[in-house]
Design a protein around this motif. Structure first.
Motif, PDB file in Angstrom:
ATOM      1  N   SER A   1      11.383   4.730  -3.578  1.00  0.00           N
ATOM      2  CA  SER A   1      12.401   4.204  -4.498  1.00  0.00           C
ATOM      3  C   SER A   1      13.669   5.047  -4.433  1.00  0.00           C
TER       4      SER A   1
ATOM      5  N   GLN B   1       4.273   8.289  -2.987  1.00  0.00           N
ATOM      6  CA  GLN B   1       4.974   7.606  -1.908  1.00  0.00           C
ATOM      7  C   GLN B   1       5.893   6.511  -2.433  1.00  0.00           C
TER       8      GLN B   1
ATOM      9  N   GLU C   1       0.839  -1.202   0.000  1.00  0.00           N
ATOM     10  CA  GLU C   1       0.000   0.000   0.000  1.00  0.00           C
ATOM     11  C   GLU C   1       0.874   1.253   0.000  1.00  0.00           C
ATOM     12  N   PRO C   2       0.377   2.337  -0.594  1.00  0.00           N
ATOM     13  CA  PRO C   2       1.157   3.573  -0.625  1.00  0.00           C
ATOM     14  C   PRO C   2       1.606   4.046   0.761  1.00  0.00           C
ATOM     15  N   GLN C   3       0.743   3.902   1.770  1.00  0.00           N
ATOM     16  CA  GLN C   3       1.128   4.381   3.098  1.00  0.00           C
ATOM     17  C   GLN C   3       2.320   3.599   3.624  1.00  0.00           C
TER      18      GLN C   3
ATOM     19  N   TYR D   1       5.360   4.865   2.086  1.00  0.00           N
ATOM     20  CA  TYR D   1       5.805   6.087   2.748  1.00  0.00           C
ATOM     21  C   TYR D   1       6.629   5.755   3.993  1.00  0.00           C
ATOM     22  N   TYR D   2       6.133   4.789   4.794  1.00  0.00           N
ATOM     23  CA  TYR D   2       6.904   4.378   5.969  1.00  0.00           C
ATOM     24  C   TYR D   2       8.258   3.809   5.547  1.00  0.00           C
TER      25      TYR D   2
ATOM     26  N   LEU E   1      10.568   6.609   4.797  1.00  0.00           N
ATOM     27  CA  LEU E   1      11.074   7.215   6.029  1.00  0.00           C
ATOM     28  C   LEU E   1      12.151   6.336   6.653  1.00  0.00           C
TER      29      LEU E   1
ATOM     30  N   GLU F   1       3.871   4.622  15.594  1.00  0.00           N
ATOM     31  CA  GLU F   1       2.617   4.054  15.100  1.00  0.00           C
ATOM     32  C   GLU F   1       2.076   3.036  16.091  1.00  0.00           C
TER      33      GLU F   1
END
Lengths: 430, 292, 447
Positions: C277, C272, C35-37, C40-41, C44, C388
């Protein structure tokens, strides 16, 4: 390696855009975050940490209003789900939390996201998503740019506009114009925006300028007050947060520095000042005679149907009635009207249309006109000027309903006139 | 001239508080060779305890006394629950542990007392003194703070250099093995360091809170200034902490007054760097510098 | 550094290269399938890992505690932003600018900052170095505010990602953006009434029956003209608002260059994934550099100086040089991580590189295990995952806001303490039972 990735992703972007534009005429897929029974609204704000005092109450009060609307049947049959994320006022956290709102909570829209730097970090992505980004909680004028940020709608007038209104008022009030004036501001964009407004209004002849860093609030403003006192300042214009105003008044009282104060609308919340000065009596004495612009009906005007009903809501939920809760309910109230105006087939585009075409019909406790158009997304357009009396009430100055308004362009000139807000909707429902 | 005197006096009073926070850091460092990031959190927490007592009883002195007691207890708790077990770890582990304690204390304070800033009353007037018809930038309360600091430093100096407790503490800090062999109960001495530091920090918190605001994060900036003062002073030196604590206060006041606030932190950073360049072990450190 | 790389035995070099490529491939595959989220993690975590490989070398191997690596990341972030906004061709060489050049210059900026701070820091012992770097971490935001015209002040600089080829066509300041808003003030007069009767002082009156009561504030308004629950579910309210205003809303369209096109791009291109990448690629390159440095001669030099500077000097190693070089390497890595963070945030600003970031890096590297690069990677994951986790664990349980809001922070603080207590050598130290080489100098460090 990075370069090839860049090139490839650019290519992907372009082709996707072409395909999507081609498909746009076909069936409109439902927007995220809205169903026949529910609308998901998100926000990011500091709930903890140094920036949280006061501001953490804004979403809490908005939640109270949404709860009330939900219990009364929702908006066009839809219940509001309000998701609040704590970003601790760190832009990096804001990006993380906003991504969560978009990708995990699948929010339909954002309301009242707080902080200039914080919102700058996410505004592009929000707009790319086509996500309505209504009534952001910052007065930086950069966000009122309908071309660059077509989905973003600021609410309260910009700090620049406020500085221009202050300049206008000072110049046209003989009592103030003759005073030796000084300017104290918070370092960073807050002070810079205000400074730009004063420069645009031609107000540059300060007898002294002082500044502070947010971290210095804990140490008192001895050096700043000494500096302004030595310069013989008779009128001090202050652009800072409320806790800084309180500490400034405290230090000034200690050093018996008694100028006329003129404080920004976002930096003069009486209950916070009373909390910091120890008692409301001390606060009233310190604030007596202080000038402040404001854009909402005075919070103490309990005879006003907006104020009385919002106060009822806030206090019934066990929250304190102060500027932040007042503001939170106001945001939720106006947002709900916009959602209602967008009609039963709620889409993101429809909501943006409603905001751009019907803002003049929205009811709110704002005592200045609201004017959102397809080219200007700034909500409120000006201020009235008030003075705190010895009872701690901000009393409107000038003619009844006198307001100072201007367009949001830096070059736009301030106009003075009168404006009467319309009556609220029945039982404050959208 | 008038203005200079006022900048100077205001800075001196501010510096006294930084000096006290720096003293607390030095005390912990002397006893357990740990830089205690939680110090400002402990001071904040005990100030809230003091404020609660003042609100309930109306007695400022009682608030101070209870805050000091709370400082001792909190110091002891942190020592036993966190620092004593963590001593097996390395120094960066210990720093991180105190950082964790700081975050937890701030969250706990926000849970108990809320995040909004509060007022702490003053025991004496907080209104500028009039000298020859002019109001100067120092109040009876500022004088109270400075006097309290001087008394506290005197007491500490006597305790640490003239009593058996103080000597045992120094011995166990500098050479635990030898101290243990000479009959000193080293672990008790470490605990004593934390207790005394907690008490000093509590006094600092109660003294600074009235001049501005008290909130879970309001002392954060003192961490930076106090640490800076302690480091420039040499970390082991009480005199160094006090001198540079007051010096930092003066510097911040003068730079803020004569130029502006954003230059103050910058000048402080430059002076810190220069000082460490010429005195890598701090100005008041009596130990021989490293040979390499 | 360069000649050390060459001296490294070829076989080990090849193994490291193979492992790095394998890790890159796995992470890239992962990035494409989640998933895109989560991407994103991942971005990070890879960004943190990049910076923390440097922390492993600085804090772990070289024994210098730094609280200022967040400030060094700021150097990289700002250099990346400035060079990409201001330059459309590479100076002197004249080829078109692109993201790789910005990364190179960001790294260069990091090296320069590392040399400056390292030269000062090499003279300092543990807490004194911590003091200096703390000052730097706090001082950076101040410096940014000193030069608002160049560095954008508090508002920072806005980046456009994905990074366009050949630099940015338009790099305008916030001030210029504000001035571009057209002055269309005609509407103002429509609102203003010349004079109002004095008795209409604040606002229009309302019928008392229209006001909500305290009871209604709690229970909501129940009355005939509101939707019934059934209607709410069916979504076809019989008396849905159909006033003229609503109809207008559906007819009027937004400008074509507005929401439509933008929303279309947002629907398929996943920002994201692209950010991840970039972050993964940089982390792998930096990780490859780090593993070769650490396992080569230079790694032993750093440890020798940390363990006993005098003995190191006797065998011909310059302790100051070793300490400075550790600082320079960690600074280079931090600056590259900063450049990646700039692309993840699509923004650089003082608030993004504050003391909190510096402390996070130290927390991560200590929790993960400061003696190994794997520990740094674990720490990077922890930095992303722990907040999280505590958010989830302390999620809304109907407690008062005051408790709910602060519960994650309390839990985070306690977790940090507990991990340090239970695993003094970090997660990695606990897993491998402690790296044998760590033990001898413990006594010395705590002195």
């Amino acid at each position: 390696m990075i370069r090839t990735l860049v090139v490839r992703s650019l290519a992907v972007t372009t082709s996707v855009a072409v395909v999507a534009v081609g498909a746009a005429g076909a069936a409109q897929a439902a927007d995220p975050g809205v169903s026949k029974t529910e609308i998901v609204i998100g926000t990011t704000t500091p709930l903890t940490g140094p920036a949280s005092p006061g501001y953490k109450d804004v979403p809490a009060a908005a939640q109270v209003y949404f709860d009330y609307v939900n219990k009364s049947g929702g908006i066009n049959g839809r219940q509001i789900k309000f998701v609040v994320k704590d970003d601790k006022y760190s832009p990096a956290e804001t990006v993380t939390k906003t991504n969560e709102l978009i990708l995990i909570d699948k929010a339909f829209m954002l309301m009242g996201a707080l902080g200039t730097a914080n919102h700058l970090a996410v505004v592009d992505e929000i707009n790319k998503q086509g996500m309505p980004d209504v009534f952001i909680n910052t007065g930086a004028s950069v966000f009122d740019n309908a071309k660059k940020y077509p989905t973003t709608f600021p609410f309260f007038p910009s700090y620049q506009l406020e500085a221009k209104v202050m300049s206008y008022y000072i110049k046209n009030t003989p009592d103030l114009a003759s005073k030796k004036r000084c300017f104290m501001y918070q370092e960073g964009e807050f002070g810079e925006n205000a400074g730009a407004g004063f420069n645009a209004a031609g107000m540059t002849d300060w007898s002294a300028q002082a500044s502070y860093l947010p971290t210095q609030i804990a140490q008192g403003f001895g050096a700043q007050v000494t500096k302004m006192k030595a310069a013989g300042c008779q009128l001090v214009v202050f652009f800072g947060v409320t806790s800084a105003t309180a500490v400034l008044l405290k230090t000034a009282a200690a050093l018996q520095f008694k100028p006329t104060w003129m404080v920004t609308s976002v930096g003069s919340e009486p209950t916070v000042i009373a909390g910091i000065l120890g008692s409301s009596a001390t606060a009233k004495a310190a604030m007596d005679g202080m000038l402040a612009p404001s854009f909402l009906t005075p919070i103490t005007d309990v005879g006003n149907p907006y104020v009385s009903q919002m106060k009822t809501l806030v206090e019934a939920a066990g929250l304190q009635w102060n500027f932040y809760t007042y503001y939170g309910v106001t945001l939720a109230y106006v947002t709900s009207q916009a959602i209602k105006a967008a009609g039963p087939n709620l889409t993101r585009k429809g909501l943006i249309n409603a905001l751009q075409t019907q803002s003049r019909n929205f009811k709110s406790p704002a005592s200045v006109p609201m004017n959102i158009t397809a080219t200007s997304h700034q909500g409120l357009t000006g201020y009235w000027i008030g003075r705190y009396d010895s009872a701690g009430t901000l009393v409107r100055l000038g003619k009844p309903n006198e307001v100072y308004i201007a367009g949001n362009a830096l070059s736009s000139k301030v106009k003075v006139g009168t404006f009467r807000p319309p009556a609220p909707t029945r039982k404050l429902l959208p | 001239m008038d203005t200079f005197v006022n900048f100077f006096l205001g800075g001196f009073a501010n510096g006294a508080v930084i000096a006290l926070m720096a003293l607390a850091l030095v005390l912990v460092w002397r006893s357990s060779r740990v830089v205690n990031f939680a110090q400002v959190g402990q001071a904040m927490f005990t100030s809230f305890v003091g404020l609660t007592v003042v609100d309930l009883t109306g007695s400022w002195i009682l608030g101070l006394v209870i805050a000091i007691a709370a400082g001792a207890v909190l110091g002891l708790i942190i020592h036993f629950l966190v620092m004593r077990p963590v001593r097996r770890a390395d120094s960066s582990g210990a720093i991180i542990a105190t950082f964790g304690v700081l975050i937890a204390l701030q969250a706990l304070a926000a849970m108990i007392w809320g995040g909004d800033p509060r007022a702490y009353p003053t025991p004496v007037s907080y209104s500028g003194i009039t000298v020859f018809g002019r109001v100067i930038a120092i109040t009876p309360y500022d004088i109270f703070v400075i006097v309290a600091m001087v008394i506290l430093v005197l007491i500490l100096t006597i305790v640490l250099t003239r009593t058996k407790l103080g000597l045992s503490m120094r011995a166990s800090a500098f050479n635990p093995e030898v101290a243990r062999l000479s009959g000193v109960r080293v672990s008790r001495m470490l605990a004593a360091g934390w207790i005394i530091a907690g008490m000093v920090g509590a006094v600092a918190g109660v003294l600074v809170a009235p001049t501005a605001t008290l909130s879970p994060n309001s002392f954060d900036i003192f961490l930076v200034f106090a640490f800076t003062a302690a480091v420039i002073g040499g970390l082991d030196s009480l005199v160094g902490a006090v001198t540079f604590g007051i010096g930092t206060g003066l510097l911040l006041s003068l730079v803020t007054g004569y130029s502006d606030a954003s230059n103050a932190a910058l000048v402080a950073l430059i002076l810190l760097a220069l000082n460490l360049w010429f005195k890598p072990e701090g100005a008041f450190n009596h130990h021989k510098a490293r040979s390499v | 550094m360069r000649d050390l790389m060459l001296r490294a035995p070829g076989s080990r070099f090849a193994i490291h290269a193979a492992v790095t490529v394998a890790i890159w491939a796995v992470l890239t595959w992962l990035n494409g399938s989640i998933e895109p989220q989560l991407s994103y993690y991942l971005a990070l975590a890879a960004m943190y890992a990049t910076a923390m490989f440097g922390m492993t070398i600085l804090v772990g191997l070289s024994g210098q505690v730094s609280l200022g690596n967040g400030a060094l990341m700021a150097v990289g972030g700002y250099v990346f932003a400035l060079t990409s906004m201001k330059w459309s061709t590479v100076p002197i060489i004249g080829v078109p600018w692109n993201a790789v050049w910005s990364m190179v210059f960001a790294g260069l900026g990091g090296v320069i900052a590392g040399v400056l701070i390292g030269a000062l820091g090499a003279r300092l012992r543990g807490p004194y170095l911590a003091g200096l770097t703390l000052g730097i971490a706090v001082g950076i935001p101040t410096i940014v505010n000193r030069f608002p015209a160049l560095l954008g002040g508090d508002e920072g600089l806005k980046l456009i990602v994905p990074y366009p080829e050949g630099g940015y066509p338009e790099a305008i300041s916030q001030q210029e953006a504000a001035e571009q808003v057209p002055a269309d003030d005609a509407f103002l007069d429509e609102f203003l009434v010349e004079e109002l009767p004095a008795d209409s002082a604040t606002s229009a009156p309302a019928d008392s029956g229209d006001l909500l009561t305290p009871e209604e504030a709690v229970s909501g308004v129940e009355s005939g003209d509101l939707l019934t629950p059934e209607e709410a579910v069916s979504g076809v309210p019989t008396d849905a608002p159909t006033d003229a205003a609503t109809d207008t809303a559906l007819v009027v369209d937004v400008p074509a260059d507005g929401v439509d096109a933008a929303a279309a791009v947002g629907s398929d291109f996943v920002l994201q994934q692209w950010q991840a990448s970039v972050a993964i690629a940089v982390a792998c390159i930096v990780g490859f550099l780090a593993i070769n440095l650490v396992s080569g001669r230079q790694g032993r030099v750093w440890q020798a100086v940390r363990d006993d500077p005098v003995a190191a000097a006797v065998v011909g190693i310059a302790p100051a040089g070793a300490k400075v070089s550790a600082f320079v390497v960690s600074s280079l890595f931090a600056a590259l991580a900063g450049a990646v963070l700039a692309q993840i945030l699509t923004f650089v600003g003082a608030g993004a590189f504050g003391l909190g970031l510096s402390l996070s890096l130290l927390v991560g590297v200590v929790l993960g295990g400061r003696m190994s690069l794997a520990g740094a990677a674990i720490g990077a994951v922890l930095l992303v995952w722990l907040p999280e986790l505590v958010d989830t664990v302390s999620g809304d349980r109907g407690w008062p806001d005051q408790i709910t809001n602060n519960a994650p922070n309390l839990l985070y603080g306690l977790l940090v303490v507990v991990v340090v207590l239970l695993a003094p050598g970090g997660i990695m130290g606990a897993v491998s039972g402690g790296w044998a080489r760590v033990r001898p100098q413990r006594a010395r460090e705590t002195r």
